[in-house]
Design an enzyme around this catalytic site. Structure first.
Site, short mmCIF file in Angstrom:
data_model
loop_
_atom_site.label_atom_id
_atom_site.label_comp_id
_atom_site.label_asym_id
_atom_site.label_seq_id
_atom_site.Cartn_x
_atom_site.Cartn_y
_atom_site.Cartn_z
N MET A 1 5.35 0.45 2.35
CA MET A 1 4.29 1.44 2.50
C MET A 1 3.83 1.97 1.14
O MET A 1 3.98 3.15 0.84
CB MET A 1 4.81 2.59 3.39
N GLN B 1 -1.46 6.76 10.41
CA GLN B 1 -1.75 7.91 9.54
C GLN B 1 -3.18 8.40 9.77
O GLN B 1 -3.41 9.59 9.99
CB GLN B 1 -1.58 7.51 8.07
N THR C 1 8.53 6.01 0.30
CA THR C 1 7.17 6.50 0.39
C THR C 1 7.21 8.02 0.45
O THR C 1 8.08 8.59 1.13
CB THR C 1 6.44 5.97 1.64
N CYS D 1 3.19 10.10 -5.10
CA CYS D 1 2.90 8.90 -4.33
C CYS D 1 3.51 7.76 -5.13
O CYS D 1 3.28 7.67 -6.35
CB CYS D 1 1.41 8.69 -4.14
N THR D 2 4.27 6.90 -4.48
CA THR D 2 5.01 5.88 -5.22
C THR D 2 4.09 4.96 -6.00
O THR D 2 4.45 4.49 -7.08
CB THR D 2 5.90 5.07 -4.27
N GLU D 3 2.89 4.71 -5.49
CA GLU D 3 1.97 3.82 -6.21
C GLU D 3 1.37 4.44 -7.46
O GLU D 3 0.90 3.73 -8.36
CB GLU D 3 0.82 3.37 -5.28
#
Length: 242
Positions: free
Chosen positions: A10, A52, A83, A196-198
């Protein structure tokens, strides 16, 4: 070393980052050829993203709970949900699995407090920035949380979903994020949370005008410390204790 269960996908871009960091952390702590004891369950993000967008959070919680149980059956002794946004359903996930869930916001809050930060600027998806589940978890540790203005929130969210989750990293978006962080610092933030991990794929410590806190790396460090017994594991939810 306890087996770390990585619940990811995710997006898979950030989950690959998690996997690399977990193994690098174990190598750095233990030395030599050591790597992590871990299992990875990666969901199909397209389905999660639809849930979501449509507000089907209970359905998403059920999906992640099933994945979490599968991780424990594969030998996971602690769970890391890879995530920030899906920590909205962390309580449901924790209640479904019989092993500790390491909450990402707790690891982040610990790092902020150790660094002397008391007012944190939060970047993330619109869900993370605008809904209370993440901000309240940080606030429970005594932190004041600032989020960008409406236009900046829309920009941060768009870059995550239209670019970063599909592997697009652009200089233009990096400049735009720098502007958002500058405005948060001007509003009084003395630290910026890459919630946010990204986001960590786009910006780093040199892009923020104040200390930045990469949640993926902080989560990984906490997970490895728990897995190696350097830090006690958090307790199970009351209804899962035996």
């Amino acid at each position: 070393m306890k087996v770390i269960g990585l619940l990811g996908g995710m997006s898979w871009e950030s989950s690959a980052h998690y996997y690399r960091l977990v193994n690098e952390r174990v190598r750095d702590v233990r030395g030599g050829l050591h790597s992590a004891h871990c299992v990875l369950y990666s969901v199909d993000f397209a389905g999660i993203e639809r849930m979501q967008a449509q507000g089907r959070w209970d359905e998403a919680a059920t999906t992640l709970a099933e994945a979490g149980v599968a991780l424990t059956r594969a030998g996971a002794e602690l769970i890391v949900l890879c995530t920030n946004t899906m920590h909205k359903v962390a309580d449901q996930l924790a209640a479904a699995v019989g092993v500790p869930l390491l909450h990402l916001a707790d690891a982040t809050a610990d790092a902020l407090l150790r660094a002397g930060v008391r007012r944190a600027g939060l970047l993330g998806t619109a869900f993370t920035m605008e809904q209370p589940f993440y901000r309240d978890r940080l606030a429970a540790h005594g932190l004041d949380v600032l989020v960008p203005g409406e236009t900046d929130r829309a920009l941060v969210h768009r870059v995550i979903y239209e670019e970063l989750v599909v592997g697009v990293v652009s200089a233009e978006s990096r400049r735009a994020y720098r502007g958002v962080m500058d405005r948060l610092a001007e509003a009084g933030a003395d630290g910026i949370v890459y919630g946010c991990t990204e986001i960590e794929l786009l910006v780093g410590p040199d892009d923020s005008p104040v200390p930045s806190f990469p949640t993926t790396r902080l989560h990984v460090e906490a997970a490895v410390d728990h897995a190696l017994g350097r830090v006690p594991l958090p307790p199970l939810p009351a209804d899962r204790r035996t």
